[in-house]
Design an enzyme around this catalytic site. Sequence first.
Site, PDB file in Angstrom:
ATOM      1  N   LYS A 212       0.813  -1.211   0.000  1.00 19.27           N
ATOM      2  CA  LYS A 212       0.000   0.000   0.000  1.00 19.27           C
ATOM      3  C   LYS A 212       0.848   1.263   0.000  1.00 19.27           C
ATOM      4  O   LYS A 212       2.036   1.262   0.314  1.00 19.27           O
ATOM      5  CB  LYS A 212      -0.984  -0.035   1.174  1.00 19.27           C
ATOM      6  CG  LYS A 212      -2.102  -1.052   0.924  1.00 19.27           C
ATOM      7  CD  LYS A 212      -3.239  -0.971   1.914  1.00 19.27           C
ATOM      8  CE  LYS A 212      -4.358  -1.929   1.498  1.00 19.27           C
ATOM      9  NZ  LYS A 212      -5.459  -1.944   2.487  1.00 19.27           N
ATOM     10  N   ARG A 247      -3.649 -10.346   4.776  1.00 17.17           N
ATOM     11  CA  ARG A 247      -4.012 -10.386   3.356  1.00 17.17           C
ATOM     12  C   ARG A 247      -2.862  -9.805   2.545  1.00 17.17           C
ATOM     13  O   ARG A 247      -2.512  -8.630   2.716  1.00 17.17           O
ATOM     14  CB  ARG A 247      -5.303  -9.594   3.134  1.00 17.17           C
ATOM     15  CG  ARG A 247      -5.832  -9.587   1.699  1.00 17.17           C
ATOM     16  CD  ARG A 247      -7.114  -8.763   1.634  1.00 17.17           C
ATOM     17  NE  ARG A 247      -7.678  -8.743   0.292  1.00 17.17           N
ATOM     18  CZ  ARG A 247      -7.361  -7.875  -0.662  1.00 17.17           C
ATOM     19  NH1 ARG A 247      -6.439  -6.939  -0.422  1.00 17.17           N
ATOM     20  NH2 ARG A 247      -7.931  -7.931  -1.848  1.00 17.17           N
TER      21      ARG A 247
END
Length: 268
Positions: A212, A247
């Site tokens: 991210k 995840r």
Amino acid sequence: MTQRPRPLVMGIVNVTPDSFSDGGQHFDAARAVTHGHALIDAGADWLDIGGESTRPGAEPVSEADELTRVIPVIEGLAGTGIPLSIDTMKPGVARAAVQAGASLWNDVNALQADEALETAAELGCQVCLMHMQGAPQTMQADPVYGDVVAEVEAFLLARVEAAVQAGVSRENIWLDPGIGFGKTLTHNLALMAALPRLAGHGFPLLFGASRKRFIAALDGDAPADQRLGGSIAAALHAARSGAGMIRVHDVRETVQALKIQAAIASAL
């Protein structure tokens, strides 16, 4: 849930043309199924299949298009013995996915869509309630909080109660603080530091920080495919902080890092 030496690892299967890290790489059913098998071989405990990008600025897709993308992939992976998650905001997609073999509804919208609560209760599947400020199209425009940890915590607990009131079993509920979903770098870091507090409510945490943008903000604007080190650092922190599942895009490397950390901890 049974205490494990390390969190479960959920591999990401994006059947999209525009996801922030791997959009278009697996944008047909055969390639997505092949990728899913590769993630299983790499050590994934779960697979998360999504057909609509939720990256900042992403445009929504129709339910028909999303179904066309994800259902053949779920059907193609349903016989692997690895549990499958459907990453969707749409109750109709979740229903079809569970019928095709998924057992967890991973909803970045925390079951706020019309009929979502009722659908989750009827399906009886596991659900993950995630916090997101705004919508993917605008969530990173100017996210503002008074106290990000308290506000995310209150939102998640309110959504738990709404789900339970609708008939969802508490034992089926996961929580996700939504790293990168309507948060600045400061917000993301505060939430990661507060993971033990969020995990203390008795619901397993699903944590997703893989590749991210906050990693790039801390490391010279590194592109998405050069954020492995930061992703693993975040995963290890989440594991130490009580997360139940991580995840990730990079399954093999994450599994290895978690195994080493667990082995060191067990030797103390």
